[in-house]
Design a protein around this motif. Structure first.
Motif, PDB file in Angstrom:
ATOM      1  N   LEU A   1      -4.095   5.632   0.000  1.00 15.74           N
ATOM      2  CA  LEU A   1      -4.780   4.666   0.850  1.00 15.74           C
ATOM      3  C   LEU A   1      -3.818   4.270   1.963  1.00 15.74           C
ATOM      4  CD1 LEU A   1      -7.027   2.715   1.620  1.00 15.74           C
ATOM      5  CD2 LEU A   1      -6.167   1.136  -0.127  1.00 15.74           C
ATOM      6  N   VAL A   2      -4.104   4.710   3.199  1.00 12.66           N
ATOM      7  CA  VAL A   2      -3.232   4.451   4.341  1.00 12.66           C
ATOM      8  C   VAL A   2      -3.742   3.216   5.068  1.00 12.66           C
ATOM      9  CG1 VAL A   2      -2.233   5.383   6.458  1.00 12.66           C
ATOM     10  CG2 VAL A   2      -2.742   6.910   4.540  1.00 12.66           C
ATOM     11  N   ALA A   3      -2.873   2.195   5.143  1.00  8.84           N
ATOM     12  CA  ALA A   3      -3.257   0.911   5.751  1.00  8.84           C
ATOM     13  C   ALA A   3      -2.481   0.692   7.039  1.00  8.84           C
ATOM     14  CB  ALA A   3      -2.989  -0.226   4.776  1.00  8.84           C
ATOM     15  N   ASP A   4      -3.192   0.286   8.089  1.00 10.03           N
ATOM     16  CA  ASP A   4      -2.570  -0.054   9.377  1.00 10.03           C
ATOM     17  C   ASP A   4      -2.125  -1.515   9.304  1.00 10.03           C
ATOM     18  OD1 ASP A   4      -1.892  -0.676  11.966  1.00 10.03           O
ATOM     19  OD2 ASP A   4      -3.565   0.403  12.862  1.00 10.03           O
ATOM     20  N   THR A   5      -0.809  -1.762   9.288  1.00  5.59           N
ATOM     21  CA  THR A   5      -0.312  -3.123   9.088  1.00  5.59           C
ATOM     22  C   THR A   5      -0.569  -4.024  10.290  1.00  5.59           C
ATOM     23  OG1 THR A   5       1.889  -2.482   9.894  1.00  5.59           O
ATOM     24  CG2 THR A   5       1.482  -2.338   7.509  1.00  5.59           C
ATOM     25  N   ARG A   6      -0.849  -3.453  11.466  1.00  9.24           N
ATOM     26  CA  ARG A   6      -1.115  -4.310  12.640  1.00  9.24           C
ATOM     27  C   ARG A   6      -2.474  -4.998  12.521  1.00  9.24           C
ATOM     28  NH1 ARG A   6      -0.636  -1.092  18.054  1.00  9.24           N
ATOM     29  NH2 ARG A   6      -2.163   0.156  16.917  1.00  9.24           N
ATOM     30  N   LYS A   7      -3.455  -4.280  11.972  1.00  9.66           N
ATOM     31  CA  LYS A   7      -4.807  -4.837  11.906  1.00  9.66           C
ATOM     32  C   LYS A   7      -4.967  -5.834  10.765  1.00  9.66           C
ATOM     33  CE  LYS A   7      -6.965  -0.742  13.934  1.00  9.66           C
ATOM     34  NZ  LYS A   7      -7.957   0.342  13.745  1.00  9.66           N
ATOM     35  N   GLU A   8      -4.274  -5.618   9.673  1.00 10.78           N
ATOM     36  CA  GLU A   8      -4.337  -6.497   8.504  1.00 10.78           C
ATOM     37  C   GLU A   8      -5.772  -6.735   8.018  1.00 10.78           C
ATOM     38  OE1 GLU A   8      -2.150 -10.078   8.947  1.00 10.78           O
ATOM     39  OE2 GLU A   8      -0.255  -9.080   9.388  1.00 10.78           O
ATOM     40  N   ASP A   9      -6.589  -5.696   8.139  1.00 10.37           N
ATOM     41  CA  ASP A   9      -7.984  -5.836   7.702  1.00 10.37           C
ATOM     42  C   ASP A   9      -8.358  -4.859   6.599  1.00 10.37           C
ATOM     43  OD1 ASP A   9      -7.878  -3.515   9.122  1.00 10.37           O
ATOM     44  OD2 ASP A   9      -9.600  -3.933  10.415  1.00 10.37           O
ATOM     45  N   THR A  10      -7.360  -4.210   6.023  1.00 13.69           N
ATOM     46  CA  THR A  10      -7.645  -3.260   4.954  1.00 13.69           C
ATOM     47  C   THR A  10      -8.078  -4.009   3.693  1.00 13.69           C
ATOM     48  OG1 THR A  10      -6.019  -1.701   5.833  1.00 13.69           O
ATOM     49  CG2 THR A  10      -6.736  -1.379   3.555  1.00 13.69           C
ATOM     50  N   ASP A  11      -9.238  -3.649   3.177  1.00  9.42           N
ATOM     51  CA  ASP A  11      -9.749  -4.254   1.945  1.00  9.42           C
ATOM     52  C   ASP A  11      -9.236  -3.427   0.758  1.00  9.42           C
ATOM     53  OD1 ASP A  11     -11.126  -5.378  -0.145  1.00  9.42           O
ATOM     54  OD2 ASP A  11     -13.060  -5.434   0.889  1.00  9.42           O
ATOM     55  N   PHE A  12      -8.020  -3.765   0.305  1.00  5.16           N
ATOM     56  CA  PHE A  12      -7.383  -2.991  -0.753  1.00  5.16           C
ATOM     57  C   PHE A  12      -8.227  -2.983  -2.027  1.00  5.16           C
ATOM     58  CE2 PHE A  12      -3.809  -4.124   2.000  1.00  5.16           C
ATOM     59  CZ  PHE A  12      -3.188  -2.894   2.141  1.00  5.16           C
ATOM     60  N   HIS A  13      -8.762  -4.155  -2.370  1.00  4.26           N
ATOM     61  CA  HIS A  13      -9.545  -4.263  -3.602  1.00  4.26           C
ATOM     62  C   HIS A  13     -10.742  -3.324  -3.559  1.00  4.26           C
ATOM     63  CE1 HIS A  13     -12.508  -6.062  -6.417  1.00  4.26           C
ATOM     64  NE2 HIS A  13     -11.437  -6.299  -7.145  1.00  4.26           N
ATOM     65  N   TYR A  14     -11.434  -3.265  -2.416  1.00  2.00           N
ATOM     66  CA  TYR A  14     -12.616  -2.417  -2.302  1.00  2.00           C
ATOM     67  C   TYR A  14     -12.254  -0.954  -2.503  1.00  2.00           C
ATOM     68  CZ  TYR A  14     -16.674   0.017  -0.487  1.00  2.00           C
ATOM     69  OH  TYR A  14     -17.746   0.860  -0.367  1.00  2.00           O
ATOM     70  N   TRP A  15     -11.225  -0.479  -1.809  1.00  4.91           N
ATOM     71  CA  TRP A  15     -10.895   0.945  -1.877  1.00  4.91           C
ATOM     72  C   TRP A  15     -10.335   1.335  -3.236  1.00  4.91           C
ATOM     73  CZ3 TRP A  15     -13.173   4.020   1.174  1.00  4.91           C
ATOM     74  CH2 TRP A  15     -13.531   3.596   2.463  1.00  4.91           C
ATOM     75  N   LEU A  16      -9.563   0.463  -3.838  1.00  6.51           N
ATOM     76  CA  LEU A  16      -9.071   0.765  -5.178  1.00  6.51           C
ATOM     77  C   LEU A  16     -10.227   0.844  -6.177  1.00  6.51           C
ATOM     78  CD1 LEU A  16      -5.869  -1.482  -5.231  1.00  6.51           C
ATOM     79  CD2 LEU A  16      -5.929   1.009  -5.274  1.00  6.51           C
ATOM     80  N   LYS A  17     -11.202  -0.033  -6.001  1.00  4.99           N
ATOM     81  CA  LYS A  17     -12.374  -0.009  -6.870  1.00  4.99           C
ATOM     82  C   LYS A  17     -13.187   1.269  -6.668  1.00  4.99           C
ATOM     83  CE  LYS A  17     -13.325  -3.215  -9.909  1.00  4.99           C
ATOM     84  NZ  LYS A  17     -13.662  -2.820 -11.300  1.00  4.99           N
ATOM     85  N   ILE A  18     -13.375   1.677  -5.431  1.00  2.00           N
ATOM     86  CA  ILE A  18     -14.148   2.882  -5.140  1.00  2.00           C
ATOM     87  C   ILE A  18     -13.492   4.108  -5.776  1.00  2.00           C
ATOM     88  CG2 ILE A  18     -14.702   4.491  -3.268  1.00  2.00           C
ATOM     89  CD1 ILE A  18     -16.738   2.319  -3.593  1.00  2.00           C
ATOM     90  N   VAL A  19     -12.175   4.213  -5.654  1.00  2.00           N
ATOM     91  CA  VAL A  19     -11.477   5.337  -6.283  1.00  2.00           C
ATOM     92  C   VAL A  19     -11.642   5.276  -7.796  1.00  2.00           C
ATOM     93  CG1 VAL A  19      -9.214   6.374  -6.708  1.00  2.00           C
ATOM     94  CG2 VAL A  19      -9.826   5.633  -4.399  1.00  2.00           C
ATOM     95  N   GLU A  20     -11.565   4.082  -8.356  1.00  2.00           N
ATOM     96  CA  GLU A  20     -11.730   3.917  -9.803  1.00  2.00           C
ATOM     97  C   GLU A  20     -13.123   4.348 -10.248  1.00  2.00           C
ATOM     98  OE1 GLU A  20     -10.487   0.318 -12.570  1.00  2.00           O
ATOM     99  OE2 GLU A  20     -12.399  -0.101 -11.591  1.00  2.00           O
ATOM    100  N   LEU A  21     -14.155   3.974  -9.481  1.00  2.44           N
ATOM    101  CA  LEU A  21     -15.529   4.235  -9.878  1.00  2.44           C
ATOM    102  C   LEU A  21     -15.948   5.687  -9.670  1.00  2.44           C
ATOM    103  CD1 LEU A  21     -17.374   1.077  -8.466  1.00  2.44           C
ATOM    104  CD2 LEU A  21     -16.744   1.540 -10.828  1.00  2.44           C
ATOM    105  N   LEU A  22     -15.501   6.291  -8.567  1.00  2.00           N
ATOM    106  CA  LEU A  22     -16.009   7.601  -8.192  1.00  2.00           C
ATOM    107  C   LEU A  22     -15.118   8.761  -8.602  1.00  2.00           C
ATOM    108  CD1 LEU A  22     -17.468   6.822  -4.642  1.00  2.00           C
ATOM    109  CD2 LEU A  22     -18.720   7.192  -6.753  1.00  2.00           C
ATOM    110  N   SER A  23     -13.868   8.493  -8.922  1.00  5.35           N
ATOM    111  CA  SER A  23     -12.958   9.606  -9.224  1.00  5.35           C
ATOM    112  C   SER A  23     -12.458   9.574 -10.661  1.00  5.35           C
ATOM    113  CB  SER A  23     -11.760   9.560  -8.277  1.00  5.35           C
ATOM    114  OG  SER A  23     -10.903   8.475  -8.602  1.00  5.35           O
TER     115      SER A  23
END
Length: 549
Positions: free
Chosen positions: A36-58
């Motif tokens: 999961l590549v996050a752009d630190t300038r934007k600070e809008d990455t929803d880590f919880h969402y993407w970690l959950k998606i990987v957990e559910l789909l993979s």
């Protein structure tokens, strides 16, 4: 690798924009490492969402968080909290991809985690598997037919059809190719370059004309969008792929016209709704993946009211003089359903079934089905008390057939009545209600036969009869017992008097067995008494013998 083995890494780049989220369901695969590549300038990455998606789909594949610190701007992440929630999070690493600072450490970590994937650590692939894989990877084509894939397998030593499909499934999980074996059309094609499929889908969803038309497109639009030679002879298959994976649907009554519901308007249309005598049901989610409602819209598109009352987060369905309103409230992690009309329960059962099918496509998705109270206070209310369906099932399993409404005056309600008001139990899927089925069978034919016997010897004869609910009734007859008391108790459910033919035959068999056993027992006892009488001296004779002595 350290042991000298070499392996090839296939890299997929998934679009992070919301419009692409519905496509992730069939491209996120098992046996993979995710970053999961996050752009630190934007600070809008929803880590919880993407970690959950990987957990559910993979199936909970391992994941690395890569912080791209543009302009060396640092960003803190609560890694400990994330690790507490997601066991598949391996590490958080920082880099600046503009200067490649820290990139070497990231590559080292990626190699380490890939080499520790279970299928990589296992023994090397069989020679035939490796040969087929290499043949597919070296093929420059984007796709081949299933027949050609099978020929490649045969050429490299495979003989059994099932083994060939097992290999394609394995390579699908690895991302070497895509082969959707469970789809009647798509299983005929093996996609050798997965990015070919994703790019084709993205081209439709990214098209400006399709976006301006709120997701509507036709065959002529697709011919322009997929005008490149690599798509020229596969447009039907690509369109079918989008339909099969619930990304678009054919508009009924409009030839060759389709809608991608994730591009529909956000505005809910105005409509009249009869709030009297509604059936209401809700789903609540611990985590709600995006795309559930748009996939549902695709599945139910034939019944969209006038093919007009549909928007990005909801739909009005119309079938057999019955209407259903299904709306997703994403911020509340909830889907609310209301049904009015002539055949409310039938339509609601269909809605529930289709939503549950979508839920089942995710691993570990946790959601609750909430059923409304039907007491006199809540009946016909738009805001009744709700019960969790799983809790009601649990009560049934433990023999609790009533519950209390949580709204004053706290009326008592029947659990089976709550469920049957909303869901047609006869049409509902068997795996959803094993406990309910068991209890309904027991309510229809619950017979407990208790046979008690005491004596100097144990029960020596018994017969077993299987009854309607799958339980075993034991009939017994004892011999040589000093106590001939036999107690038989028939317990019939007071709430259910209906008996089918099999129940009646079972009862008749039980009664017949009891009479036979009882008769044998009594006859044995009488015979023993008679034998004793025959061979025992008369009391007077005994006295005469004593006097003589």
């Amino acid at each position: 690798m350290d042991n000298g083995r070499e392996f090839r890494v296939n890299i997929w780049d998934f679009g992070g924009q919301e419009i692409y989220h519905a496509t992730h369901q069939f491209f996120l695969t098992k046996r993979s490492l995710y970053t999961l590549v996050a752009d630190t300038r934007k600070e809008d990455t929803d880590f919880h969402y993407w970690l959950k998606i990987v957990e559910l789909l993979s199936d909970n594949s391992p994941l690395l968080i890569i912080k791209n610190e543009k302009q060396d701007r640092h960003r803190e992440i609560n890694e400990r909290a994330l690790r507490g929630q997601f066991t598949n999070l391996k590490k958080t690493l920082a880099t600046n991809l503009a200067t490649n600072r820290g990139l070497e450490d990231i590559l080292t970590q990626i190699k380490f985690d890939i080499s520790n994937l279970p299928h990589i650590k296992e023994a090397a692939l069989p020679r035939t598997w490796k040969q087929v894989r290499e043949a597919l990877e070296e093929d420059s084509r984007n796709h081949i037919s299933l027949e050609e894939y099978l020929r490649i397998c045969s050429k490299n030593g495979f003989t059994l059809y099932k083994d060939k499909l097992q290999l394609s499934g394995y390579l699908h999980d690895l991302g070497v190719c895509l082969h959707f074996q469970d789809d009647p059309l798509l299983k005929k094609t093996v996609i050798l370059k997965p990015e070919w499929g994703t790019d084709a889908v993205y081209k439709v969803l990214d098209n400006d004309d399709v976006s301006r038309n709120l997701g509507c497109f036709n065959r002529a639009d697709l011919e322009k969008i997929w005008s490149e030679e690599k798509y020229a002879y596969m447009q039907d298959e690509l369109l079918q792929l989008m339909i099969k994976f619930q990304l678009c649907y054919l508009i009924p009554g409009r030839k060759d016209s389709y809608i991608a519901p994730q591009l529909l308007t956000l505005n809910q249309p105005k409509y009249d709704w009869d709030e009297s005598d509604n059936l209401i049901l809700r789903y609540t989610y611990e985590f709600m993946p995006k795309g559930i409602i748009t996939r549902f819209i695709v599945v139910m598109h034939k019944w969209i009211y006038q093919q007009q009352y549909v928007w990005k987060s909801g739909v009005i369905l119309n079938k057999d003089n019955t209407k259903a309103e299904v709306i997703e409230y994403y911020e509340q992690r909830e889907i609310q359903i209301r049904v009015t009309g002539r055949h409310k329960r039938d339509l609601l059962t269909t809605v529930i079934y289709q939503l549950d099918q979508i839920h089942d496509s995710y691993n570990r998705l946790r959601c609750s089905k909430l059923i409304p109270c039907n007491c006199s206070t809540c009946k016909n209310s738009q805001n009744p008390h709700f019960y969790e369906f799983d809790k009601l099932r649990e009560r049934i399993a433990y023999g609790e057939h009533t519950d209390k409404c949580d709204i004053p005056p706290y009326n008592t309600v029947k659990v089976l009545s709550l469920i049957d008001d909303v869901i047609d139990l006869k049409k509902f899927t068997k795996d959803e209600q094993p406990d309910i089925d068991r209890q309904l069978n027991k309510a229809a034919s619950s017979i407990n036969i208790n046979i008690e016997a005491t004596g100097s010897k144990t029960m020596s004869e018994k017969s077993e009869i299987k009854v309607g609910d799958g339980s075993t009734v034991i009939g017994a007859a004892g011999r040589d017992s000093n106590n001939k008391n036999l107690e038989v108790t028939l317990n019939e459910s007071p709430t259910e008097k209906k008996w089918n033919l099999s129940n009646k035959l079972a009862l008749m068999s039980i009664i017949a067995t009891l009479f036979v056993g009882l008769g044998a027992w009594l006859f044995s006892g009488l015979l023993n008494d008679k034998v004793i009488e025959w061979f025992s001296p008369d009391p007077a004779t005994q006295q005469e013998q004593l006097d003589e002595s």
